[in-house]
Design an enzyme around this catalytic site. Structure first.
Site, mmCIF file in Angstrom:
data_model
loop_
_atom_site.group_PDB
_atom_site.id
_atom_site.type_symbol
_atom_site.label_atom_id
_atom_site.label_comp_id
_atom_site.label_asym_id
_atom_site.label_seq_id
_atom_site.Cartn_x
_atom_site.Cartn_y
_atom_site.Cartn_z
ATOM 1 N N CYS A 42 0.844 -1.203 0.000
ATOM 2 C CA CYS A 42 0.000 0.000 0.000
ATOM 3 C C CYS A 42 0.877 1.250 0.000
ATOM 4 O O CYS A 42 1.983 1.255 0.523
ATOM 5 C CB CYS A 42 -0.909 -0.009 1.226
ATOM 6 N N HIS A 98 -2.102 -4.182 4.903
ATOM 7 C CA HIS A 98 -1.924 -3.765 6.299
ATOM 8 C C HIS A 98 -3.277 -3.508 6.932
ATOM 9 O O HIS A 98 -4.234 -3.126 6.254
ATOM 10 C CB HIS A 98 -1.023 -2.536 6.389
HETATM 11 CO CO CO Z 1 -3.463 1.119 3.017
#
Ligand code: CO
Length: 209
Positions: A42, A98
């Site tokens: 990410c 995450h």
């Molecule tokens: Co994220």
């Protein structure tokens, strides 16, 4: 502009510290890179690939986007995977999501966020597939955490479905795709135990003959 100057000061300090430990560090790297890992993670500023797995420049090839999504037609992500697998010969592809992912949270809402809503549709698609499982979880935080994990599982599958991985495995290349999730709250990575090393694990509908 003090906040920008700080970055250049930091950079000089960082480069000189690395050169102190190994005077040829940068000259060696300038010749070539040979990372063993591709990281798909990410964009979140709290999940910096190199730092959380303790790797130096040259040791991990990195692609990041909002909510670590691997879209079948995303030329950016596909180009990264192709280069990593076919040219760099990475041994491991790590899809690392995450917990507390803002992209996942936003996908669960119905309020508009602008252009990014189109990107987050891919997360909504996963939500739709696993709706019953997700609805069983009454605690909102746990439901978001579960969707963060399910997203990793789906993105690992998407990596495996690419023509790139299928061709690589057919050619006998040794490359494994892993699904991990990182905890913003404790800094710890958890292996979701869904590693794929060959065509046997690819769903038949996606398999190329
Ligand atoms: Co994220």
């Amino acid at each position: 502009m003090e906040e920008i100057k700080k970055l250049f000061d930091n950079n000089l300090k960082w480069a000189s510290e690395l050169k102190e430990t190994d005077s040829e560090f940068f000259s060696k790297l300038s010749n070539q890179q040979s990372p063993e890992y591709l990281w798909i993670g990410c964009s979140d500023s709290r999940v910096p690939a190199n730092q959380i797995v303790g790797l130096l420049p040259g040791e991990i090839f990195v692609h990041r986007n909002v909510a670590n999504v691997v879209v079948h037609t995303d030329l950016n992500c596909l180009s990264v995977i192709q280069f990593a697998v076919e040219i760099l010969n990475v041994k491991h592809i790590i899809v690392c999501g995450h917990y507390d992912c803002g992209g996942i949270k936003a996908a669960l809402e119905n309020k508009p966020h602008g252009l990014i809503d189109n990107w987050l549709r891919h997360i909504k698609d996963i939500h739709r597939i696993y709706k019953d499982k997700l609805d069983d979880v009454t605690d909102e935080h746990k439901r978001i955490d579960l969707l963060c994990e399910l997203n990793v599982i789906e993105q690992v599958a998407n990596v495996c479905h690419t023509t790139i991985l299928q061709h690589a495995w057919k050619a006998g290349k040794n490359v494994t795709v892993h699904g991990w999730i990182y905890g913003i709250r404790d800094g710890i990575i958890k292996d979701l135990g869904i590693s794929v090393s060959g065509l046997n694990d690819v769903q038949s509908v996606y398999k190329l003959k």
